[in-house]
Design an enzyme around this catalytic site. Structure first.
Site, PDB file in Angstrom:
ATOM      1  N   ILE A   1       0.831  -1.207   0.000  1.00 49.07           N
ATOM      2  CA  ILE A   1       0.000   0.000   0.000  1.00 49.07           C
ATOM      3  C   ILE A   1       0.871   1.266   0.000  1.00 49.07           C
ATOM      4  O   ILE A   1       1.501   1.621   1.005  1.00 49.07           O
ATOM      5  CB  ILE A   1      -0.984  -0.003   1.203  1.00 49.07           C
ATOM      6  CG1 ILE A   1      -1.783  -1.317   1.212  1.00 49.07           C
ATOM      7  CG2 ILE A   1      -1.907   1.210   1.142  1.00 49.07           C
ATOM      8  CD1 ILE A   1      -2.507  -1.657  -0.084  1.00 49.07           C
TER       9      ILE A   1
ATOM     10  N   HIS B   1      23.068   5.438 -22.595  1.00 52.81           N
ATOM     11  CA  HIS B   1      24.017   6.015 -21.632  1.00 52.81           C
ATOM     12  C   HIS B   1      25.243   5.123 -21.420  1.00 52.81           C
ATOM     13  O   HIS B   1      26.238   5.569 -20.843  1.00 52.81           O
ATOM     14  CB  HIS B   1      23.358   6.207 -20.256  1.00 52.81           C
ATOM     15  CG  HIS B   1      22.604   7.495 -20.108  1.00 52.81           C
ATOM     16  ND1 HIS B   1      21.339   7.684 -20.602  1.00 52.81           N
ATOM     17  CD2 HIS B   1      22.933   8.661 -19.501  1.00 52.81           C
ATOM     18  CE1 HIS B   1      20.928   8.893 -20.298  1.00 52.81           C
ATOM     19  NE2 HIS B   1      21.868   9.513 -19.631  1.00 52.81           N
TER      20      HIS B   1
ATOM     21  N   GLU C   1      -2.737   0.034 -11.360  1.00 56.98           N
ATOM     22  CA  GLU C   1      -3.956   0.506 -12.051  1.00 56.98           C
ATOM     23  C   GLU C   1      -4.474  -0.507 -13.064  1.00 56.98           C
ATOM     24  O   GLU C   1      -4.993  -0.144 -14.123  1.00 56.98           O
ATOM     25  CB  GLU C   1      -3.686   1.824 -12.788  1.00 56.98           C
ATOM     26  CG  GLU C   1      -4.028   3.062 -12.025  1.00 56.98           C
ATOM     27  CD  GLU C   1      -5.490   3.196 -11.629  1.00 56.98           C
ATOM     28  OE1 GLU C   1      -6.366   2.827 -12.418  1.00 56.98           O
ATOM     29  OE2 GLU C   1      -5.743   3.655 -10.514  1.00 56.98           O
TER      30      GLU C   1
ATOM     31  N   THR D   1      -3.111  -4.432 -14.611  1.00 56.94           N
ATOM     32  CA  THR D   1      -1.941  -4.840 -15.389  1.00 56.94           C
ATOM     33  C   THR D   1      -2.233  -4.708 -16.887  1.00 56.94           C
ATOM     34  O   THR D   1      -3.384  -4.545 -17.295  1.00 56.94           O
ATOM     35  CB  THR D   1      -1.587  -6.316 -15.091  1.00 56.94           C
ATOM     36  OG1 THR D   1      -2.662  -7.137 -15.565  1.00 56.94           O
ATOM     37  CG2 THR D   1      -1.377  -6.549 -13.607  1.00 56.94           C
ATOM     38  N   SER D   2      -1.175  -4.819 -17.698  1.00 56.72           N
ATOM     39  CA  SER D   2      -1.349  -4.735 -19.154  1.00 56.72           C
ATOM     40  C   SER D   2      -2.349  -5.779 -19.640  1.00 56.72           C
ATOM     41  O   SER D   2      -3.159  -5.518 -20.534  1.00 56.72           O
ATOM     42  CB  SER D   2      -0.009  -4.958 -19.858  1.00 56.72           C
ATOM     43  OG  SER D   2       0.849  -3.878 -19.589  1.00 56.72           O
TER      44      SER D   2
HETATM   45  C1  LIG Z   1       5.229   0.146  -6.431  1.00 54.88           C
HETATM   46  C2  LIG Z   1       3.875  -0.458  -6.212  1.00 54.88           C
HETATM   47  C3  LIG Z   1       2.871   0.316  -5.641  1.00 54.88           C
HETATM   48  C4  LIG Z   1       1.619  -0.262  -5.378  1.00 54.88           C
HETATM   49  N1  LIG Z   1       0.695   0.511  -4.733  1.00 54.88           N
HETATM   50  C5  LIG Z   1      -0.508  -0.046  -4.419  1.00 54.88           C
HETATM   51  C6  LIG Z   1      -1.482   0.703  -3.676  1.00 54.88           C
HETATM   52  O1  LIG Z   1      -1.276   1.865  -3.306  1.00 54.88           O
HETATM   53  N2  LIG Z   1      -2.652   0.109  -3.366  1.00 54.88           N
HETATM   54  C7  LIG Z   1      -2.937  -1.190  -3.745  1.00 54.88           C
HETATM   55  O2  LIG Z   1      -4.024  -1.673  -3.446  1.00 54.88           O
HETATM   56  N3  LIG Z   1      -2.027  -1.908  -4.436  1.00 54.88           N
HETATM   57  C8  LIG Z   1      -0.832  -1.377  -4.777  1.00 54.88           C
HETATM   58  N4  LIG Z   1       0.094  -2.128  -5.448  1.00 54.88           N
HETATM   59  C9  LIG Z   1      -0.237  -3.501  -5.812  1.00 54.88           C
HETATM   60  C10 LIG Z   1      -0.971  -3.571  -7.130  1.00 54.88           C
HETATM   61  O3  LIG Z   1      -2.330  -3.286  -6.887  1.00 54.88           O
HETATM   62  C11 LIG Z   1      -0.782  -4.983  -7.703  1.00 54.88           C
HETATM   63  O4  LIG Z   1       0.550  -5.073  -8.160  1.00 54.88           O
HETATM   64  C12 LIG Z   1      -1.737  -5.255  -8.834  1.00 54.88           C
HETATM   65  O5  LIG Z   1      -3.053  -5.333  -8.354  1.00 54.88           O
HETATM   66  C13 LIG Z   1      -1.415  -6.580  -9.543  1.00 54.88           C
HETATM   67  O6  LIG Z   1      -1.410  -7.625  -8.629  1.00 54.88           O
HETATM   68  P1  LIG Z   1      -0.113  -8.530  -8.423  1.00 54.88           P
HETATM   69  O7  LIG Z   1       1.079  -7.661  -8.470  1.00 54.88           O
HETATM   70  O8  LIG Z   1      -0.333  -9.360  -7.219  1.00 54.88           O
HETATM   71  O9  LIG Z   1      -0.038  -9.457  -9.726  1.00 54.88           O
HETATM   72  P2  LIG Z   1      -0.794 -10.852 -10.054  1.00 54.88           P
HETATM   73  O10 LIG Z   1      -2.259 -10.634 -10.026  1.00 54.88           O
HETATM   74  O11 LIG Z   1      -0.211 -11.940  -9.239  1.00 54.88           O
HETATM   75  O12 LIG Z   1      -0.341 -11.039 -11.561  1.00 54.88           O
HETATM   76  C14 LIG Z   1       0.970 -11.468 -11.927  1.00 54.88           C
HETATM   77  C15 LIG Z   1       1.044 -11.515 -13.443  1.00 54.88           C
HETATM   78  O13 LIG Z   1       0.056 -12.400 -13.972  1.00 54.88           O
HETATM   79  C16 LIG Z   1      -0.774 -11.716 -14.917  1.00 54.88           C
HETATM   80  N5  LIG Z   1      -2.183 -12.127 -14.825  1.00 54.88           N
HETATM   81  C17 LIG Z   1      -2.977 -12.134 -13.729  1.00 54.88           C
HETATM   82  N6  LIG Z   1      -4.218 -12.561 -14.073  1.00 54.88           N
HETATM   83  C18 LIG Z   1      -4.205 -12.774 -15.392  1.00 54.88           C
HETATM   84  C19 LIG Z   1      -5.185 -13.228 -16.355  1.00 54.88           C
HETATM   85  N7  LIG Z   1      -6.454 -13.499 -15.989  1.00 54.88           N
HETATM   86  N8  LIG Z   1      -4.832 -13.346 -17.642  1.00 54.88           N
HETATM   87  C20 LIG Z   1      -3.559 -13.084 -18.030  1.00 54.88           C
HETATM   88  N9  LIG Z   1      -2.581 -12.650 -17.188  1.00 54.88           N
HETATM   89  C21 LIG Z   1      -2.905 -12.509 -15.894  1.00 54.88           C
HETATM   90  C22 LIG Z   1      -0.688 -10.241 -14.512  1.00 54.88           C
HETATM   91  O14 LIG Z   1      -1.010  -9.386 -15.599  1.00 54.88           O
HETATM   92  C23 LIG Z   1       0.780 -10.126 -14.080  1.00 54.88           C
HETATM   93  O15 LIG Z   1       1.598  -9.959 -15.208  1.00 54.88           O
HETATM   94  C24 LIG Z   1       1.352  -1.598  -5.729  1.00 54.88           C
HETATM   95  C25 LIG Z   1       2.353  -2.370  -6.331  1.00 54.88           C
HETATM   96  C26 LIG Z   1       3.608  -1.823  -6.541  1.00 54.88           C
HETATM   97  C27 LIG Z   1       4.680  -2.695  -7.122  1.00 54.88           C
END
Ligand SMILES: Cc1cc2nc3c(=O)[nH]c(=O)nc-3n(C[C@H](O)[C@H](O)[C@H](O)COP(=O)(O)OP(=O)(O)OC[C@H]3O[C@@H](n4cnc5c(N)ncnc54)[C@H](O)[C@@H]3O)c2cc1C
Length: 382
Positions: free
Chosen positions: A160, A341, A366, A368-369
């Site tokens: 968070i 660089h 926001e 994922t891709s």
């Molecule tokens: C610097 C940083 C700041 C953040 N700040 C906040 C914050 O303020 N509040 C908050 O709530 N969260 C925050 N997050 C967390 C963020 O919300 C999560 O990273 C995000 O929701 C994705 O979840 P995950 O990283 O667990 O990835 P996962 O859901 O585990 O996904 C991992 C990979 O699998 C892929 N994937 C997942 N499901 C599918 C599907 N159905 N089909 C194809 N591909 C899929 C994803 O695209 C990704 O590439 C932050 C993360 C970071 C790194």
């Protein structure tokens, strides 16, 4: 013409120049230090509040300063040009925590919570993610149950942003477990609520100027009026209206990518190899031309999404396309920028390595891709 100035109105360009001048003076010179220290510059947030800039895209009757999605997009892009970590902290506070209160909160919640937040006196965070809930929101395990007039929350929120410095959190919790997205509600919880603990700061690859921690909710008791929006529908309501978040994320990917392009351009003009500046080599010139072209394309798509939002027209698909294109272009630009660089860019004092560490998260925050591609494909009817 200065970067990203094409197709802006005179007023929009003046706004862009004002923010850029401020960032060059007060953010860029400090960005490396804030990144190394792992600290978000709280006084800067207050300064942005004093300038009335935190209230951009918020109505004046709740402490905002007017403007709309286009002005907000410009603000995010310019802040990220100076420090992506600062832009992340500001964006989570405004485009997620405060925007959720604006769009979903009651009149009383807006009037009570927004003015101090938009003055930068109080900081908010958006607490959605959990150990088991990333891209799949339906698996949120934090629970909220009624107890008399109160709500009691149990669970843990991970990753968070702003948690170590936040005064309040907008928390996503299940009020109807087992009903997936249709059972998720939002709550505004104060930092000192009984049963709420903030974990130690989490160490990250990049975005050092933003701070992150876990939020633990152990029988956390809040009053009935902490519920934001409709019980069981708050999260879906938020997803619908928080398109500003996707446009903001796209904007700040554009700003960060353009900062990487600018740094690389400066370097190849100066760096002499084989008897001439690197900028004279065709490979280098073509790489920079590609960077300029793709970043401008990403910015124009982001502006188009912001203009649709400003006109009150449907823009969810454009917001997803802008976020997808801008974040992936940004990662590519930061990687190419570091490459141009050479060893100098790999050193800790170089901005190129900071940009390279900062960029990647924009591809998964926001939505994922892959989630953006799903949204776009659904809009295409497949
Ligand atoms: C610097 C940083 C700041 C953040 N700040 C906040 C914050 O303020 N509040 C908050 O709530 N969260 C925050 N997050 C967390 C963020 O919300 C999560 O990273 C995000 O929701 C994705 O979840 P995950 O990283 O667990 O990835 P996962 O859901 O585990 O996904 C991992 C990979 O699998 C892929 N994937 C997942 N499901 C599918 C599907 N159905 N089909 C194809 N591909 C899929 C994803 O695209 C990704 O590439 C932050 C993360 C970071 C790194």
């Amino acid at each position: 013409m200065e970067g990203f100035a094409a197709l802006l109105s005179d007023e929009e360009r003046a706004w862009q120049q004002a923010v850029r001048a401020f960032v060059e003076r007060e953010v860029t010179p400090n960005a490396g230090r804030w990144d190394e220290q792992g600290r978000f510059p709280r006084p800067l947030l207050e300064r942005l509040g004093e300038l009335d800039w935190l209230g951009t895209a918020f109505p004046t009757d709740c402490g905002g300063s007017g403007g709309g999605p286009v002005e907000y997009a410009i603000l995010c892009a310019e802040l990220a040009r100076g420090s992506a970590g600062v832009a992340l902290g500001v964006y989570v506070h405004t485009a997620l925590a405060c925007a959720a209160i604006l769009h979903i909160g009651s009149e009383a919640q807006r009037r009570e919570l927004l003015p101090a937040a938009l003055r930068g006196e109080r900081v908010g965070c958006w607490a959605y993610a959990e150990a088991g809930a990333g891209a799949d929101a339906a698996s949120v395990a934090t629970r909220a149950r009624r107890d008399g007039e109160d709500w009691v929350l149990d669970g843990a929120k991970l990753y968070i942003t702003n948690a170590p410095i936040a005064d309040f959190a907008v928390i996503v919790a299940a009020t109807a477990p087992g009903q997936g997205l249709k059972g998720l509600s939002l709550f505004v919880v104060e930092r000192d609520a009984p049963g709420l603990t903030i974990g130690p700061p989490m160490r990250k690859l990049g975005m050092g100027a933003s701070e992150m921690a876990e939020i633990i909710l152990d029988g956390c008791r809040v009053r009935g009026d902490a519920l934001l929006g409709v019980e069981g529908a708050g999260f879906l309501q938020a997803i619908e209206v928080l398109t500003l978040g996707r446009i903001a994320a796209a904007s700040f990917a554009c700003g960060l990518g353009d900062a990487a392009r600018e740094a690389a351009l400066g370097h190849v003009r100066e760096r002499v190899q084989f008897g001439a500046p690197l900028a004279r080599k065709q490979f280098v010139r073509f790489t920079l031309a590609d960077l300029q072209t793709r970043l401008e394309a990403a910015w124009q798509l982001t502006l188009a999404a912001a203009r649709l939002a400003a006109a009150g027209q449907p823009h969810s698909e454009q917001a997803s396309m802008a976020k997808l294109l801008a974040s992936e272009t940004c990662t590519w630009a930061c990687e190419r920028g570091l490459h141009l660089h050479g060893a100098h860019g790999y050193m800790r004092e170089s901005v190129a390595q900071r940009f390279y560490r900062d960029c990647k998260v924009l591809e998964f925050g926001e939505g994922t891709s892959e989630i953006q591609r799903e949204t776009i494909a659904r809009a295409m009817g497949i």
